[in-house]
Design a protein around this motif. Structure first.
Motif, PDB file in Angstrom:
ATOM      1  N   ASP A 163      -3.777   4.321   3.656  1.00  0.00           N
ATOM      2  CA  ASP A 163      -4.194   2.955   3.960  1.00  0.00           C
ATOM      3  C   ASP A 163      -4.855   2.309   2.740  1.00  0.00           C
ATOM      4  O   ASP A 163      -4.610   1.146   2.421  1.00  0.00           O
ATOM      5  N   TYR A 164      -5.684   3.068   2.009  1.00  0.00           N
ATOM      6  CA  TYR A 164      -6.340   2.559   0.803  1.00  0.00           C
ATOM      7  C   TYR A 164      -5.325   2.338  -0.318  1.00  0.00           C
ATOM      8  O   TYR A 164      -5.407   1.354  -1.057  1.00  0.00           O
ATOM      9  N   LEU A 165      -4.374   3.257  -0.464  1.00  0.00           N
ATOM     10  CA  LEU A 165      -3.343   3.107  -1.486  1.00  0.00           C
ATOM     11  C   LEU A 165      -2.527   1.840  -1.239  1.00  0.00           C
ATOM     12  O   LEU A 165      -2.265   1.057  -2.158  1.00  0.00           O
ATOM     13  N   MET A 166      -2.128   1.634   0.007  1.00  0.00           N
ATOM     14  CA  MET A 166      -1.312   0.472   0.361  1.00  0.00           C
ATOM     15  C   MET A 166      -2.090  -0.816   0.187  1.00  0.00           C
ATOM     16  O   MET A 166      -1.599  -1.777  -0.399  1.00  0.00           O
ATOM     17  N   ASP A 167      -3.331  -0.832   0.678  1.00  0.00           N
ATOM     18  CA  ASP A 167      -4.164  -2.036   0.584  1.00  0.00           C
ATOM     19  C   ASP A 167      -4.444  -2.395  -0.873  1.00  0.00           C
ATOM     20  O   ASP A 167      -4.346  -3.554  -1.271  1.00  0.00           O
ATOM     21  N   SER A 168      -4.763  -1.407  -1.688  1.00  0.00           N
ATOM     22  CA  SER A 168      -5.051  -1.696  -3.096  1.00  0.00           C
ATOM     23  C   SER A 168      -3.794  -2.151  -3.841  1.00  0.00           C
ATOM     24  O   SER A 168      -3.876  -3.006  -4.722  1.00  0.00           O
ATOM     25  N   ALA A 169      -2.633  -1.624  -3.469  1.00  0.00           N
ATOM     26  CA  ALA A 169      -1.384  -1.999  -4.140  1.00  0.00           C
ATOM     27  C   ALA A 169      -1.062  -3.479  -3.959  1.00  0.00           C
ATOM     28  O   ALA A 169      -0.505  -4.116  -4.862  1.00  0.00           O
ATOM     29  N   PHE A 170      -1.407  -4.039  -2.807  1.00  0.00           N
ATOM     30  CA  PHE A 170      -1.072  -5.439  -2.529  1.00  0.00           C
ATOM     31  C   PHE A 170      -2.290  -6.354  -2.575  1.00  0.00           C
ATOM     32  O   PHE A 170      -2.199  -7.516  -2.191  1.00  0.00           O
ATOM     33  N   GLN A 171      -3.406  -5.866  -3.065  1.00  0.00           N
ATOM     34  CA  GLN A 171      -4.649  -6.637  -3.120  1.00  0.00           C
ATOM     35  C   GLN A 171      -4.488  -7.917  -3.927  1.00  0.00           C
ATOM     36  O   GLN A 171      -4.964  -8.974  -3.522  1.00  0.00           O
ATOM     37  N   ASN A 172      -3.845  -7.862  -5.079  1.00  0.00           N
ATOM     38  CA  ASN A 172      -3.695  -9.033  -5.959  1.00  0.00           C
ATOM     39  C   ASN A 172      -2.227  -9.357  -6.184  1.00  0.00           C
ATOM     40  O   ASN A 172      -1.821  -9.699  -7.294  1.00  0.00           O
ATOM     41  N   PHE A 173      -1.413  -9.243  -5.142  1.00  0.00           N
ATOM     42  CA  PHE A 173       0.036  -9.447  -5.236  1.00  0.00           C
ATOM     43  C   PHE A 173       0.376 -10.811  -5.804  1.00  0.00           C
ATOM     44  O   PHE A 173      -0.240 -11.791  -5.422  1.00  0.00           O
ATOM     45  N   PRO A 174       1.340 -10.958  -6.725  1.00  0.00           N
ATOM     46  CA  PRO A 174       2.135  -9.877  -7.293  1.00  0.00           C
ATOM     47  C   PRO A 174       1.458  -9.179  -8.467  1.00  0.00           C
ATOM     48  O   PRO A 174       1.893  -8.141  -8.899  1.00  0.00           O
ATOM     49  N   GLY A 175       0.382  -9.733  -8.961  1.00  0.00           N
ATOM     50  CA  GLY A 175      -0.325  -9.106 -10.079  1.00  0.00           C
ATOM     51  C   GLY A 175       0.286  -9.488 -11.417  1.00  0.00           C
ATOM     52  O   GLY A 175       1.359 -10.076 -11.494  1.00  0.00           O
ATOM     53  N   LYS A 176      -0.403  -9.152 -12.468  1.00  0.00           N
ATOM     54  CA  LYS A 176       0.064  -9.439 -13.823  1.00  0.00           C
ATOM     55  C   LYS A 176       1.063  -8.365 -14.247  1.00  0.00           C
ATOM     56  O   LYS A 176       0.772  -7.171 -14.162  1.00  0.00           O
ATOM     57  N   ASN A 177       2.229  -8.792 -14.680  1.00  0.00           N
ATOM     58  CA  ASN A 177       3.287  -7.868 -15.078  1.00  0.00           C
ATOM     59  C   ASN A 177       2.813  -6.938 -16.194  1.00  0.00           C
ATOM     60  O   ASN A 177       2.217  -7.368 -17.173  1.00  0.00           O
ATOM     61  N   GLY A 178       3.057  -5.644 -16.006  1.00  0.00           N
ATOM     62  CA  GLY A 178       2.727  -4.660 -17.027  1.00  0.00           C
ATOM     63  C   GLY A 178       1.261  -4.294 -17.087  1.00  0.00           C
ATOM     64  O   GLY A 178       0.816  -3.691 -18.054  1.00  0.00           O
ATOM     65  N   SER A 179       0.505  -4.626 -16.054  1.00  0.00           N
ATOM     66  CA  SER A 179      -0.935  -4.367 -16.095  1.00  0.00           C
ATOM     67  C   SER A 179      -1.322  -3.219 -15.177  1.00  0.00           C
ATOM     68  O   SER A 179      -0.639  -2.904 -14.213  1.00  0.00           O
TER      69      SER A 179
END
Length: 189
Positions: A163-179
């Motif tokens: 749940d933490y992995l999934m939530d953190s992955a989409f926290q700042n979607f889509p995010g800065k490319n290559g960061s």
């Protein structure tokens, strides 16, 4: 008066620091070609042969669907424009740290360098839980988004961390490319 105010501030700061909520820290890496102008955000989740009919995978897909719907994607059973894949796992590792050793002194056992040269190396087994989500266009097969989320845990059970992995992955979607960024989430109660 000034001395009392400084003492009060120090004591209050120490008390507040002790009340900090527990948190989970993940490292999230993102690669994408999304522009923000994409209109057809329909998708299907593609399972590998090992993932098909796997209850653990199905549970994680439910979490994935919630996150994707939250950022504007829609799961469909017919004619999706995107294909989403989900991979995950756990790797065991050994972590070491330098800690103050207890030293017996005139006031009993104490920790820290002020009571002698008491430093010791602590070695612990930790588990690196990781998850990767990729989104590809079905029309041309081009990958348009990949996010990887990783966190260290003393617990070997991936299900506790997913749940933490999934939530953190989409926290700042889509995010800065290559960061790669560090995401801190409060522990669920």
């Amino acid at each position: 008066m000034k001395r009392s105010l400084i003492l009060f501030t120090v004591v209050l700061t120490a008390l507040l620091a002790g009340c900090a909520a527990p948190s989970v820290v993940s490292n999230v890496t993102v690669f994408h070609t999304l522009t923000g102008t994409e209109t057809n955000k329909t998708y299907m989740v593609e399972a590998t042969p090992e993932q098909a009919n796997n209850l653990e995978f199905s549970s994680y897909v439910t979490l994935l669907n919630q996150e994707l719907q939250h950022v504007g994607y829609v799961m469909v059973n017919k004619d999706p424009s995107l294909k989403v894949s989900l991979n995950y796992g756990t790797t065991q590792a050994v972590a070491s740290s330098l800690q103050p050793a207890p030293i017996y002194g005139p006031y009993g056992f104490r920790h820290g360098p002020y009571y002698g040269s008491g430093w010791q190396t602590s070695v612990d087994t930790v588990f690196m839980h990781h998850m990767e989500v990729s989104i590809s266009r079905i029309a041309d097969g081009k990958n348009i988004y990949t996010v990887r989320s990783r966190l260290m845990s003393p617990n070997p059970e991936l299900s506790i961390s997913m749940d933490y992995l999934m939530d953190s992955a989409f926290q700042n979607f889509p995010g800065k490319n290559g960061s790669t960024e560090t995401i801190t989430l409060p522990v669920h109660q």
